[in-house]
Scaffold this motif. Structure first.
Motif, mmCIF file in Angstrom:
data_model
loop_
_atom_site.group_PDB
_atom_site.id
_atom_site.type_symbol
_atom_site.label_atom_id
_atom_site.label_comp_id
_atom_site.label_asym_id
_atom_site.label_seq_id
_atom_site.Cartn_x
_atom_site.Cartn_y
_atom_site.Cartn_z
ATOM 1 N N LEU A 221 5.429 13.538 0.952
ATOM 2 C CA LEU A 221 6.112 14.577 0.056
ATOM 3 C C LEU A 221 6.804 15.665 1.184
ATOM 4 C CD1 LEU A 221 7.594 15.931 -2.232
ATOM 5 C CD2 LEU A 221 5.260 16.951 -2.681
ATOM 6 N N THR A 222 6.016 15.998 1.963
ATOM 7 C CA THR A 222 6.686 16.903 3.254
ATOM 8 C C THR A 222 7.861 16.084 4.040
ATOM 9 O OG1 THR A 222 4.363 17.981 3.419
ATOM 10 C CG2 THR A 222 6.069 18.153 5.213
ATOM 11 N N ALA A 223 7.703 14.638 4.155
ATOM 12 C CA ALA A 223 8.544 14.276 4.962
ATOM 13 C C ALA A 223 9.950 14.039 4.028
ATOM 14 C CB ALA A 223 8.055 12.574 5.299
ATOM 15 N N LEU A 224 9.855 13.777 2.888
ATOM 16 C CA LEU A 224 10.978 13.899 1.966
ATOM 17 C C LEU A 224 11.593 15.154 2.058
ATOM 18 C CD1 LEU A 224 12.344 12.344 -0.287
ATOM 19 C CD2 LEU A 224 11.105 13.462 -1.954
ATOM 20 N N GLU A 225 10.832 16.390 1.785
ATOM 21 C CA GLU A 225 11.491 17.612 1.866
ATOM 22 C C GLU A 225 12.040 17.810 3.213
ATOM 23 O OE1 GLU A 225 8.517 19.953 -1.165
ATOM 24 O OE2 GLU A 225 7.859 19.718 0.947
ATOM 25 N N GLN A 226 11.581 17.439 4.425
ATOM 26 C CA GLN A 226 12.070 17.760 5.736
ATOM 27 C C GLN A 226 13.286 16.884 6.229
ATOM 28 O OE1 GLN A 226 8.933 17.736 8.238
ATOM 29 N NE2 GLN A 226 8.191 19.916 7.650
ATOM 30 N N THR B 148 0.894 -1.209 -0.058
ATOM 31 C CA THR B 148 -0.030 -0.029 0.174
ATOM 32 C C THR B 148 0.940 1.280 -0.038
ATOM 33 O OG1 THR B 148 -1.680 -0.998 1.199
ATOM 34 C CG2 THR B 148 -1.701 1.174 1.487
ATOM 35 N N SER B 149 2.040 1.460 0.981
ATOM 36 C CA SER B 149 2.788 2.396 0.768
ATOM 37 C C SER B 149 3.354 2.686 -0.461
ATOM 38 C CB SER B 149 3.925 2.365 1.908
ATOM 39 O OG SER B 149 3.440 1.886 2.970
ATOM 40 N N SER B 150 3.660 1.759 -1.435
ATOM 41 C CA SER B 150 4.308 1.964 -2.745
ATOM 42 C C SER B 150 3.437 2.629 -3.312
ATOM 43 C CB SER B 150 4.692 0.890 -3.228
ATOM 44 O OG SER B 150 3.704 -0.086 -3.890
ATOM 45 N N ARG B 151 1.946 2.633 -3.240
ATOM 46 C CA ARG B 151 0.862 2.995 -4.097
ATOM 47 C C ARG B 151 0.936 4.618 -3.880
ATOM 48 N NH1 ARG B 151 -3.390 -1.165 -5.724
ATOM 49 N NH2 ARG B 151 -4.633 0.774 -5.913
ATOM 50 N N ILE B 152 1.054 4.934 -2.474
ATOM 51 C CA ILE B 152 0.957 6.443 -1.934
ATOM 52 C C ILE B 152 2.139 7.032 -2.586
ATOM 53 C CG2 ILE B 152 0.899 7.985 0.095
ATOM 54 C CD1 ILE B 152 -1.509 5.822 -0.273
ATOM 55 N N CYS B 153 3.341 6.433 -2.586
ATOM 56 C CA CYS B 153 4.459 7.134 -3.021
ATOM 57 C C CYS B 153 4.568 7.419 -4.509
ATOM 58 C CB CYS B 153 5.735 6.048 -3.048
ATOM 59 S SG CYS B 153 6.204 6.035 -1.086
ATOM 60 N N GLN B 154 3.546 6.756 -5.305
ATOM 61 C CA GLN B 154 3.663 7.124 -6.719
ATOM 62 C C GLN B 154 2.973 8.523 -6.892
ATOM 63 O OE1 GLN B 154 2.419 3.934 -9.294
ATOM 64 N NE2 GLN B 154 2.852 2.426 -7.708
ATOM 65 N N LYS B 155 2.026 8.689 -6.053
ATOM 66 C CA LYS B 155 1.197 10.003 -6.156
ATOM 67 C C LYS B 155 2.292 11.183 -5.620
ATOM 68 C CE LYS B 155 -1.896 12.971 -6.925
ATOM 69 N NZ LYS B 155 -2.425 13.381 -8.340
ATOM 70 N N SER B 156 3.011 10.766 -4.465
ATOM 71 C CA SER B 156 3.943 11.834 -3.896
ATOM 72 C C SER B 156 5.064 11.888 -5.210
ATOM 73 C CB SER B 156 4.724 11.096 -2.744
ATOM 74 O OG SER B 156 3.749 10.565 -1.883
ATOM 75 N N ILE B 157 5.315 11.002 -5.797
ATOM 76 C CA ILE B 157 6.357 11.222 -7.014
ATOM 77 C C ILE B 157 5.913 12.333 -8.054
ATOM 78 C CG2 ILE B 157 7.644 10.211 -8.948
ATOM 79 C CD1 ILE B 157 7.884 7.617 -7.301
ATOM 80 N N GLN B 158 4.684 12.142 -8.231
ATOM 81 C CA GLN B 158 4.148 13.395 -9.288
ATOM 82 C C GLN B 158 4.055 14.688 -8.696
ATOM 83 O OE1 GLN B 158 -0.015 11.971 -10.364
ATOM 84 N NE2 GLN B 158 0.629 10.281 -11.322
ATOM 85 N N ALA C 178 5.900 15.729 -6.414
ATOM 86 C CA ALA C 178 7.505 16.073 -6.126
ATOM 87 C C ALA C 178 7.889 16.820 -7.467
ATOM 88 C CB ALA C 178 8.261 15.060 -5.752
ATOM 89 N N ARG C 179 8.047 15.893 -8.457
ATOM 90 C CA ARG C 179 8.275 16.225 -9.836
ATOM 91 C C ARG C 179 7.528 17.515 -10.240
ATOM 92 N NH1 ARG C 179 11.521 12.730 -12.898
ATOM 93 N NH2 ARG C 179 12.375 11.103 -11.396
ATOM 94 N N ALA C 180 6.313 17.730 -10.001
ATOM 95 C CA ALA C 180 5.597 19.085 -10.389
ATOM 96 C C ALA C 180 6.472 20.183 -9.726
ATOM 97 C CB ALA C 180 4.275 18.952 -9.873
ATOM 98 N N LYS C 181 7.192 19.815 -8.621
ATOM 99 C CA LYS C 181 7.737 20.833 -7.971
ATOM 100 C C LYS C 181 9.186 20.870 -8.157
ATOM 101 C CE LYS C 181 6.832 21.637 -3.150
ATOM 102 N NZ LYS C 181 6.552 21.190 -1.764
ATOM 103 N N GLY C 182 9.797 20.091 -9.032
ATOM 104 C CA GLY C 182 11.081 19.954 -9.762
ATOM 105 C C GLY C 182 11.955 19.062 -8.915
ATOM 106 N N PRO D 6 -0.535 6.919 5.235
ATOM 107 C CA PRO D 6 -0.262 8.085 4.991
ATOM 108 C C PRO D 6 -0.680 8.850 3.832
ATOM 109 C CG PRO D 6 1.605 6.543 4.594
ATOM 110 C CD PRO D 6 0.392 5.928 5.109
ATOM 111 N N SER D 7 -0.744 10.220 3.734
ATOM 112 C CA SER D 7 -1.238 10.721 2.418
ATOM 113 C C SER D 7 0.049 11.267 1.499
ATOM 114 C CB SER D 7 -1.990 11.860 2.568
ATOM 115 O OG SER D 7 -1.021 13.028 3.229
ATOM 116 N N PRO D 8 -0.379 11.113 0.138
ATOM 117 C CA PRO D 8 0.969 11.448 -0.681
ATOM 118 C C PRO D 8 1.548 12.882 -0.242
ATOM 119 C CG PRO D 8 -1.200 10.804 -1.804
ATOM 120 C CD PRO D 8 -1.596 10.790 -0.534
ATOM 121 N N ALA D 9 0.680 13.964 0.207
ATOM 122 C CA ALA D 9 1.146 15.357 0.784
ATOM 123 C C ALA D 9 2.388 15.060 1.949
ATOM 124 C CB ALA D 9 -0.074 16.000 0.925
ATOM 125 N N GLU D 10 1.865 14.173 2.814
ATOM 126 C CA GLU D 10 2.552 14.046 4.127
ATOM 127 C C GLU D 10 4.041 13.307 3.729
ATOM 128 O OE1 GLU D 10 1.014 11.291 7.302
ATOM 129 O OE2 GLU D 10 -1.039 11.805 6.382
#
Lengths: 358, 261, 76
Positions: free
Chosen positions: A350-355, A264-274, A276-280, A344-348
């Protein structure tokens, strides 16, 4: 075109079992996987293929029924969820010690204890490090879709019989309960007794004059023999590590950062990738399909390409330890996870990746 | 009388009336001198030999003194986790209904840790044979109190005698399973005298023959000795068993199918 | 008159000297030998072979199945 059906993950496991020519399923109800047994009972597979389905008096009895059936060379399986899998550990270690092929499905829920009936990934250690007593390993497959729930049943039996080793499908309550489109495979015939005797000459099929009696046991009181046997097991696990690593990579080619997540986590990450990439932010995903054997080699290669790794797990951080070992501390590896049945949500993520990593 | 008959005259193949069954693998048994397990093993194997079902029999060994039963029985066998033999046997029989499937279990295995598996296999009416050796003690681990240890009986974990107020009562599991609709034949036997052995043999034979009828569990308890655990000489242990075990665990059939009465 | 004569053969090295066979013998044929086998057990033997009828009672109760029994009819 192949037949398509809309199914729950748990139902996919059950239908796949019938279609894979499984001889016996032994289970006990527990949320969130009870649909496996319910589906099988309503399908009456004894009429479709002759498959035996039995509701046991406990998870302990169910896994020991699997032990008994597997020893006779038949394709047998059970399924449960976390607390039930804990109960099964005794049987699983005997099965591993007796080198028997079988399938165990864990539709994981949050723990510890009775925990929750909501999905989690907190049984990773139990699944890939043994689970019961003694030095042993299961072959662990981690589906991330209902289709993979279906496909991995047959794959698990193929691997289990190839290595005479129990295989585990490590799913979670989300994939068990979600409905998706599934491509249904053709019906495989169940093996005949003659085929079993030929294929599994070790099985307890009845002692005939042409061979010594077959014994299925995990006991050897002679320390030198027991050590030798343990070395043999370890050599088998090395062989599995050499041959059977499976994983999927998503957008890793140009990745500067990496998610590692399964199920399940890998499915969430796929959205997080999109997002993240939109933000470069160039991030990719490595999704282990086999958790044992773990894709350590590929992760080490990727560690030379990416600047940091975030593992995403619905746990306090278990697989992250194997990722750290795989990259040999060459780059930062952090964990982000939710527990108690929260996805976890895709947004959180992504935030974790950034932080934590950027 | 013309000439004196010597032993050599008698010991000839044509005069053979009893020999160890070839299904009994030729190696020293791991049991203590005088232990009833050896006789019980032999009766099971003689039954399999006489029925001609060696290639159709799958046995399940327990945890306990008879954990190594598979070392001595020349049939395909599996070794179960402690108490789980009836679960293994359930699956084996369901997957191989044409085979003869039996478990061989002691009292700790069958009546303590495996109570659930025993009761439910019996209650489902699995078409299997259960051989239950009851010597009122955990022999293998060194003589601890068992579910069948008699009131007041000393063991290493009831060194002042079993106090039923604090340690609970001995369990008559054989009478208990006889109450279940899934059991077809339930009997209690012993192997301490020639007569008892011959009766036990008949019971075991019936318990195996019953699998052809597909009518449920055939359950044979054998009250046996544990002279090491009881700390007695073998012959003395058998006498103690008659005086103390039999009044609590009386021998005889407990449930016999109407058509076989 | 026909009479039955019996005899037993004890696998001495497998006998554990438990003595369970001794009281089972209706003719008091069997006893434990004063010698011991390689494992130090006083093994069973026919102390009184003349009286053996080959009834096999000893073999019935022998936990280690070390006794083989023979029997023949003798015309007197």
């Amino acid at each position: 075109m192949k037949e398509l059906r809309l199914m729950k993950g748990n139902e996919a496991i059950a239908e796949a079992a019938i279609r894979a020519g499984v001889d016996g399923y032994f289970g006990y109800p527990i949320t969130p996987q009870s649909e496996v047994l319910e589906y099988l009972m309503s399908e009456q597979p004894e009429k479709r293929t002759g498959m035996v389905v039995l509701q046991a008096e406990s998870e302990v009895a169910a896994i020991n029924m699997v032990y008994g059936g597997a020893a006779t060379g038949k394709k047998v399986m059970t399924s449960s969820s976390s607390p039930g899998i804990s109960l099964k550990q005794e049987g699983i270690t005997y099965i591993a010690g007796a080198e028997l092929p079988c399938l165990i499905v864990n539709v994981v829920r949050g723990g510890p204890g009775l925990g929750t009936i909501q999905p989690a990934q907190s049984d990773y250690f139990q699944s890939v490090k043994g689970g019961g007593h003694g030095d042993y390993k299961l072959i662990v497959l981690a589906p991330s879709s209902v289709q993979e729930m279906y496909d991995f049943v047959d794959l698990a039996f193929t691997l289990a019989f190839k290595y005479r080793n129990p295989a585990l499908i490590l799913s979670d309550g989300a994939i068990g309960q979600m409905m998706e489109k599934v491509e249904i495979s053709d019906q495989k015939p169940r093996w005949t007794n003659e085929e079993i005797i030929k294929m599994s000459p070790w099985a307890t099929t009845g002692k005939t004059p042409d061979r010594p009696h077959n014994i299925i046991t995990s006991l050897d009181l002679d320390p030198s023999k027991q050590e030798k046997f343990n070395h043999k097991l370890q050599a088998k696990y090395k062989e599995i590590e050499k041959n059977e690593v499976r994983f999927e990579e998503i957008q890793t080619k140009d990745a500067e950062y990496l998610f590692v997540a399964y199920g399940t986590s890998s499915r969430i990450c796929q959205k997080s990738i999109q997002m993240a990439r939109a933000k470069g932010i160039k991030v990719g995903l490595l999704r282990p399909i086999t958790l044992f054997p773990f894709p350590s080699k590929r992760l080490f290669e990727l560690s030379k390409q990416v600047k940091g790794i975030l593992t995403v797990e619905m746990s306090a951080g278990q697989m992250v330890e194997d990722v750290k070992l795989a990259v040999k501390c060459s780059i930062p590896v952090e964990h982000y996870g939710r527990m108690g049945g929260i996805i976890p949500s895709p947004a959180e993520v992504l935030t974790a990746l950034e932080q934590k990593i950027l | 009388m013309a000439e004196k008959i010597t032993t050599n005259d008698i010991v000839k193949e044509e005069n053979l009336v009893f020999r160890k069954t070839p299904l009994f693998i030729d190696k020293p048994l791991s049991y203590c001198p005088g232990c009833g397990h050896g006789v019980a093993h032999r009766l099971v194997l003689e039954t399999i030999e006489e029925m001609g079902i060696q290639s159709e029999t799958i046995g399940v060994a327990p945890v306990g003194c008879s954990v190594l039963a598979y070392e001595f029985m020349d049939i395909d066998m599996q070794q179960a986790a402690h108490g789980r033999a009836p679960a293994l046997a359930t699956a084996i029989k369901r997957l191989h209904p044409e085979k003869f499937v039996f478990t061989y279990q002691g009292d700790g295995d069958l009546a303590a840790i495996g109570t659930a598996e025993t009761i439910h296999a019996c209650n489902r009416g699995e078409n299997i044979t259960i051989i239950f050796i009851n010597n009122g003690i955990y022999g293998m681990t060194g003589g601890q109190m068992a579910p069948t240890t008699l009131p007041g009986m000393k063991s290493s974990t009831s060194p002042y005698g079993r106090d039923i107020k604090t340690m609970g009562n001995p369990l008559k599991i054989t009478e208990l399973v006889a109450q279940l609709p899934g059991t077809y034949y339930v009997t209690r036997q012993a192997v301490h005298t020639p007569g008892a052995v011959r009766k036990a043999k008949k019971a075991i034979r019936m318990a195996f023959e019953n699998q052809k009828l597909n009518k449920g569990v055939s359950f044979v308890e054998i009250v046996s000795n544990c002279n090491s655990g009881w700390k007695m000489e073998p012959v003395q242990a058998n006498e103690w068993m008659v005086e103390n075990m039999f009044p609590f665990f009386p021998l005889g059939d407990i449930k016999v199918p109407a058509e076989q009465k | 008159m026909a009479k039955v004569k019996g005899s037993i053969v004890v696998n001495i090295e497998r006998c554990k000297g438990c003595g369970v066979c001794v009281p089972s013998c209706p003719q008091s044929v069997i006893a434990l030998h004063e010698d011991v086998n390689a494992k130090g057990y006083h093994y069973a033997y026919m102390a009184n072979p003349e009286e053996c009828t080959g009834c096999a009672n000893c073999a019935m109760v022998c936990p280690d199945a070390v006794i083989t029994v023979y029997r023949m009819k003798v015309n007197e």
